[in-house]
Design a protein around this motif. Structure first.
Motif, mmCIF file in Angstrom:
data_model
loop_
_atom_site.group_PDB
_atom_site.id
_atom_site.type_symbol
_atom_site.label_atom_id
_atom_site.label_comp_id
_atom_site.label_asym_id
_atom_site.label_seq_id
_atom_site.Cartn_x
_atom_site.Cartn_y
_atom_site.Cartn_z
ATOM 1 N N LEU A 74 11.078 1.784 -2.935
ATOM 2 C CA LEU A 74 9.663 1.956 -3.271
ATOM 3 C C LEU A 74 9.438 3.262 -4.045
ATOM 4 C CD1 LEU A 74 8.811 -0.545 -1.585
ATOM 5 C CD2 LEU A 74 6.923 0.844 -0.734
ATOM 6 N N PRO A 75 10.006 3.367 -5.234
ATOM 7 C CA PRO A 75 9.850 4.613 -5.994
ATOM 8 C C PRO A 75 8.383 4.908 -6.273
ATOM 9 C CG PRO A 75 10.689 2.855 -7.413
ATOM 10 C CD PRO A 75 10.740 2.344 -6.005
ATOM 11 N N VAL A 76 8.086 6.185 -6.456
ATOM 12 C CA VAL A 76 6.699 6.588 -6.661
ATOM 13 C C VAL A 76 6.173 6.079 -7.996
ATOM 14 C CG1 VAL A 76 5.160 8.578 -6.908
ATOM 15 C CG2 VAL A 76 6.950 8.592 -5.168
ATOM 16 N N PHE A 77 7.044 6.050 -9.019
ATOM 17 C CA PHE A 77 6.617 5.630 -10.343
ATOM 18 C C PHE A 77 7.383 4.384 -10.791
ATOM 19 C CE2 PHE A 77 5.965 10.278 -10.165
ATOM 20 C CZ PHE A 77 4.583 10.284 -10.279
ATOM 21 N N GLY A 200 1.594 -1.954 -2.057
ATOM 22 C CA GLY A 200 0.519 -1.060 -1.675
ATOM 23 C C GLY A 200 -0.715 -1.790 -1.191
ATOM 24 N N VAL A 201 -1.801 -1.052 -1.068
ATOM 25 C CA VAL A 201 -3.073 -1.627 -0.631
ATOM 26 C C VAL A 201 -4.158 -1.175 -1.600
ATOM 27 C CG1 VAL A 201 -2.388 -1.615 1.799
ATOM 28 C CG2 VAL A 201 -3.630 0.346 0.863
ATOM 29 N N ARG A 202 -5.241 -1.920 -1.621
ATOM 30 C CA ARG A 202 -6.386 -1.500 -2.426
ATOM 31 C C ARG A 202 -7.139 -0.394 -1.687
ATOM 32 N NH1 ARG A 202 -7.057 -3.481 -7.020
ATOM 33 N NH2 ARG A 202 -6.021 -5.428 -7.602
ATOM 34 N N SER A 329 5.695 5.606 3.065
ATOM 35 C CA SER A 329 5.925 6.079 4.423
ATOM 36 C C SER A 329 5.635 4.982 5.444
ATOM 37 C CB SER A 329 5.037 7.302 4.672
ATOM 38 O OG SER A 329 5.176 7.765 5.987
ATOM 39 N N VAL A 330 4.560 4.224 5.219
ATOM 40 C CA VAL A 330 4.220 3.113 6.116
ATOM 41 C C VAL A 330 5.290 2.030 6.046
ATOM 42 C CG1 VAL A 330 2.566 1.246 6.518
ATOM 43 C CG2 VAL A 330 1.741 3.579 6.030
ATOM 44 N N HIS A 331 5.741 1.725 4.842
ATOM 45 C CA HIS A 331 6.738 0.672 4.636
ATOM 46 C C HIS A 331 8.017 0.958 5.413
ATOM 47 C CE1 HIS A 331 9.119 -2.347 2.448
ATOM 48 N NE2 HIS A 331 10.057 -1.407 2.334
ATOM 49 N N PHE A 332 8.443 2.220 5.424
ATOM 50 C CA PHE A 332 9.693 2.570 6.090
ATOM 51 C C PHE A 332 9.494 2.981 7.549
ATOM 52 C CE2 PHE A 332 10.943 3.134 1.605
ATOM 53 C CZ PHE A 332 12.056 2.296 1.605
ATOM 54 N N GLY A 333 8.280 2.796 8.064
ATOM 55 C CA GLY A 333 8.039 3.037 9.477
ATOM 56 C C GLY A 333 7.912 4.493 9.866
ATOM 57 N N ASP A 334 7.712 5.363 8.900
ATOM 58 C CA ASP A 334 7.589 6.792 9.209
ATOM 59 C C ASP A 334 6.218 7.134 9.774
ATOM 60 O OD1 ASP A 334 10.171 7.255 8.258
ATOM 61 O OD2 ASP A 334 9.459 7.528 6.200
ATOM 62 N N GLU A 343 -7.923 6.718 3.569
ATOM 63 C CA GLU A 343 -7.078 7.758 4.125
ATOM 64 C C GLU A 343 -5.637 7.686 3.630
ATOM 65 O OE1 GLU A 343 -7.537 7.885 8.355
ATOM 66 O OE2 GLU A 343 -9.689 8.302 8.236
ATOM 67 N N TYR A 344 -5.331 6.697 2.803
ATOM 68 C CA TYR A 344 -4.048 6.723 2.096
ATOM 69 C C TYR A 344 -4.018 7.894 1.110
ATOM 70 C CZ TYR A 344 -2.034 2.296 3.693
ATOM 71 O OH TYR A 344 -1.454 1.299 4.455
ATOM 72 N N VAL A 345 -5.175 8.385 0.739
ATOM 73 C CA VAL A 345 -5.296 9.503 -0.199
ATOM 74 C C VAL A 345 -5.404 10.786 0.613
ATOM 75 C CG1 VAL A 345 -6.696 10.531 -2.022
ATOM 76 C CG2 VAL A 345 -6.411 8.042 -1.900
ATOM 77 N N LEU A 346 -4.429 11.668 0.479
ATOM 78 C CA LEU A 346 -4.389 12.881 1.284
ATOM 79 C C LEU A 346 -5.656 13.713 1.127
ATOM 80 C CD1 LEU A 346 -2.676 14.716 3.152
ATOM 81 C CD2 LEU A 346 -1.768 15.797 1.080
#
Length: 363
Positions: A74-77, A200-202, A329-334, A343-346
């Motif tokens: 799940l790369p950032v870009f 991701g999510v909307r 982070s959610v995908h890998f269970g962290d 709240e996905y946005v810091l």
């Protein structure tokens, strides 16, 4: 061969052997050896950074290897154009306004290490920390006001140097002159849609921001220049409070200079707000928006336009990046998925204040 780069001794030993085999072949020198290979503590999620020393003919050369991210991680870009990065770094080195490490080689084939990579010289110095952010403690907090002023002045002057550098042909192919802002807004929206489609999510607050960016885009923007795309002091190495190298050119593009200046201001302000939310003083007199803009104007001779718009663009674009990092982070269970997708946005509280026109930039 195991091509997963981790900090375990076995994996690093295998990677060192693979790098040595590749380097010996590339340099046509079977006597070359690789020593002291380690993963950089500053490795991010846009790439993996590995440090090593090449030894041959009695000489030692400290180098850096940057691997493109694994698609399965799940790369950032969405893309990672090594040749584009090398072309930008080369243009900066040729112009001489900005200190950058020399790129030695770009390897497109995944055969040697499992994915493409580039190798460059290692620069001396250290970058202000991102985790935890430098406003919470460390050299800049411990520095004197005069030393922080030296960092601020040198860093803004460096940004001016980026914008004074003739862009390489690799960027000129992006689109016609003067189209940089429209392309930047479109790319931001496309990037968001890609993150949603790729696990991701909307996020409603980001969609609110994207609507405002489309609806309020200035009809006339400043002329396009070579922009960094991630202009912040966390991407600059310093020694004795002076820049020694500017790093991370993945986001370089032709765009109005206001975008880099806004990103530079926004990033520090976001960290300062974060410090204050934890009851820390942070660095309120450092990189203040009005001071940065005034110095940039004086150093560059440019007039900056529509800064509130570009600050909003920076906040929305960084919000998409943070949402991607959180989804990863959610995908890998962290971490668990937030109940509120905003709240996905810091920095969602800061972003909401910006979108509601309640945020005071003091510019």
């Amino acid at each position: 061969m195991n091509t997963v780069v981790t900090t375990t001794r076995t994996d690093l030993a295998e990677l060192a052997a693979a790098v040595q085999a590749w380097l010996s072949d590339a340099e046509d020198d079977p006597s070359l050896t690789v020593e002291d290979l380690e993963r950089s503590e500053s490795s991010g999620m846009s790439s993996v950074t590995v440090l090593f020393t090449a030894v041959g003919d009695g000489a030692r050369s400290e180098q850096v290897l940057r691997l493109a991210p694994e698609p399965s991680a799940l790369p950032v870009f969405e893309s990672y154009d090594l040749h584009r990065q090398a072309a930008v770094t080369g243009a900066l080195a040729d112009a001489g306004h900005v200190p950058v490490p020399r790129v030695r080689r770009v390897e497109e084939s995944p055969a040697p290490l499992g994915r493409p990579f580039l190798v460059m010289d290692r620069a001396e110095g250290a970058a202000p920390a991102d985790n935890p952010p430098y406003v919470f403690g460390g050299p800049l907090v411990d520095a004197t006001p005069a030393q922080r002023d030296r960092v601020q002045r040198a860093s803004v002057a460096l940004l001016t140097g980026v914008h004074a550098t003739p862009p390489p042909d690799a960027l000129r192919a992006d689109g016609p002159a003067g189209s940089g802002l429209a392309r930047l807004v479109d790319d931001t929206a496309d990037y968001y849609e890609w993150t949603v489609a790729d696990g991701g999510v909307r996020v409603p607050i980001l969609e609110d921001g994207l609507r405002r960016l489309r609806d309020e885009r200035p009809a006339q923007a400043s002329s396009d220049v070579l922009t960094w795309g991630d202009a912040r002091i966390g991407n600059i190495l310093y020694r004795d409070f002076a820049p020694t190298a500017a790093l991370d050119w993945e986001g370089a593009a032709l765009a109005p200079p206001e975008f880099d200046v806004a990103w530079f201001v926004f990033f520090h302000r976001m960290y300062q707000d974060m410090a204050e939310s934890f009851g820390k003083p942070g660095l309120p007199a450092f990189l203040r928006a009005a001071d940065v803009l005034a110095q940039y104007r004086a150093d560059s001779g440019r007039t900056l336009h529509d800064m509130p718009y570009f600050l909003m663009l920076a906040a929305v674009r960084m919000g998409i990046i943070f949402a991607r990092i959180k989804a990863r982070s959610v995908h890998f269970g962290d971490t668990p998925a937030p109940a509120d997708p905003d709240e996905y946005v810091l920095h969602h509280r800061m972003l909401r204040a910006i979108l509601d026109d309640r945020y005071e930039w003091e510019i």
